[in-house]
Design an enzyme around this catalytic site. Structure first.
Site: not given
Ligand code: NDP
Length: 305
Positions: A54, A98, A121
């Protein structure tokens, strides 16, 4: 019939290039550089690989990447304080914590502490509600990537019969909402669904997000249907030999049995090289969207739902 392969690797490269073009324009015309902060707690090897990837792709798209690595023993309060710091940092437009988080951390609490406008997200309960009511929201990356590929392949999805296998909060449920938003007739199948094969066989579009290697076979697929395989499963591959430590080598497979599904479907995403690369591309797209909205600018069309 042999299915057309929907090449997620090539498609994601196009999305990333489009994001990079918009980022360059933002810098040039407005002096703004989008910034993505990723919080990694603990040493989970798969998470470390994702976070590295990422970070690399964020920088390649011309954005700023901020990595915050914390020990697995971090306390709730310390993690919430970090999230709050990122919420108020004007250089940070997107925040991603994460998952999975260590067991002693309440992941819902942490996710819901993120400023919803920076929740790239799309897991914050406000964004879930906005998506469910058809309002402008941050959309979870994996289902957004699936939707982009489906729109690209079909043009309009209106009226198509879609079956989503899996009802998780991160893939199955938002995928169903997005397909509903595009006027599909949507069925969500799960582990309690009766005669799941017959349910899936009705579908013009099948999205499999189950986490069971090669569960969906060609016998489940209506001839000509489009199959989007979200699954990423590592299975033993004795044909590849052994590793230095004597363990059997592995390979990645999806939730669909590729060969049998590809023999019946009209189009299919491979694993690897299908949905996976689209997920990070959509994370970059979401960061750009968040940055535009934060600065009162219109987010580029085609990169959002
Ligand atoms: P979850 O484990 O959270 O959810 C799995 C879903 O599948 C559940 O709703 C479960 O039903 C359903 N299910 C399990 N077994 C069966 C069965 N035998 N028949 C029908 N339904 C079943 O998984 P995720 O949604 O997080 O992930 C799904 C897959 O997608 C995984 O392989 C994961 O690795 C992959 N993934 C890939 C991403 C990418 O970037 N490509 C991103 C995220 C995930 P129930 O609710 O009834 O238990």
């Amino acid at each position: 019939m042999t299915a057309q392969v929907i090449d997620g690797k090539a498609f994601s490269a196009r999305v990333r290039a489009e994001v990079a073009t918009h980022v360059a324009r933002l810098k040039e015309e407005h002096g703004i550089t989008p910034g993505l902060a990723v919080v990694l707690v603990g040493e989970d090897p798969a998470s470390q690989v994702y976070v590295r990837s990422k970070g690399k792709q964020t920088v390649e798209a011309g954005m700023n990447s901020y990595e915050h690595k914390r020990d697995a023993a971090i306390s709730h309060d310390e993690l919430l304080a970090l999230v709050e710091e990122l919420n108020t940092d004007p250089a940070v437009h997107g925040i991603l914590v994460q998952l999975p988080l260590p067991d002693h951390i309440d992941a819902d609490l942490v996710i819901n502490a993120i400023n919803p406008d920076k929740d790239v997200d799309g897991f914050h309960v406000s964004n879930v509600g906005l998506l469910g009511t058809g309002q402008k929201s941050m959309v979870p990356c994996t289902p957004l990537g699936c939707l982009m590929m489906l729109r690209d392949h079909h043009g309009s999805l209106s009226g198509l019969e879609a079956v989503v296998v899996g009802r998780s909060n991160i893939v199955g449920k938002p995928m169903a909402q997005l397909l509903l938003g595009d006027s599909c007739t949507v069925t969500v199948a799960h582990s309690r669904t009766r005669d799941i094969e017959a349910v899936v066989r009705r579908a013009d579009i099948v999205v499999a997000a189950v986490g069971r290697p090669e569960m969906v076979t060609g016998a489940w697929i209506k001839p000509g249907a489009t199959v989007i395989d979200v699954g990423i499963n590592r299975v033993p591959a004795p044909e590849k030999g052994t590793n230095d430590d004597g363990s059997v080598k592995t390979r990645l497979v999806g939730d669909c049995h590729y060969d049998s599904c590809a023999a019946v479907a009209g189009a299919i995403t491979p694993v690897p090289g299908g949905v996976g690369p689209m997920t990070i591309a959509c994370l970059l797209a979401n960061t750009l969207t968040a940055c535009c909205r934060a600065n009162g600018l219109e987010a580029p069309e085609g990169l959002t739902a």
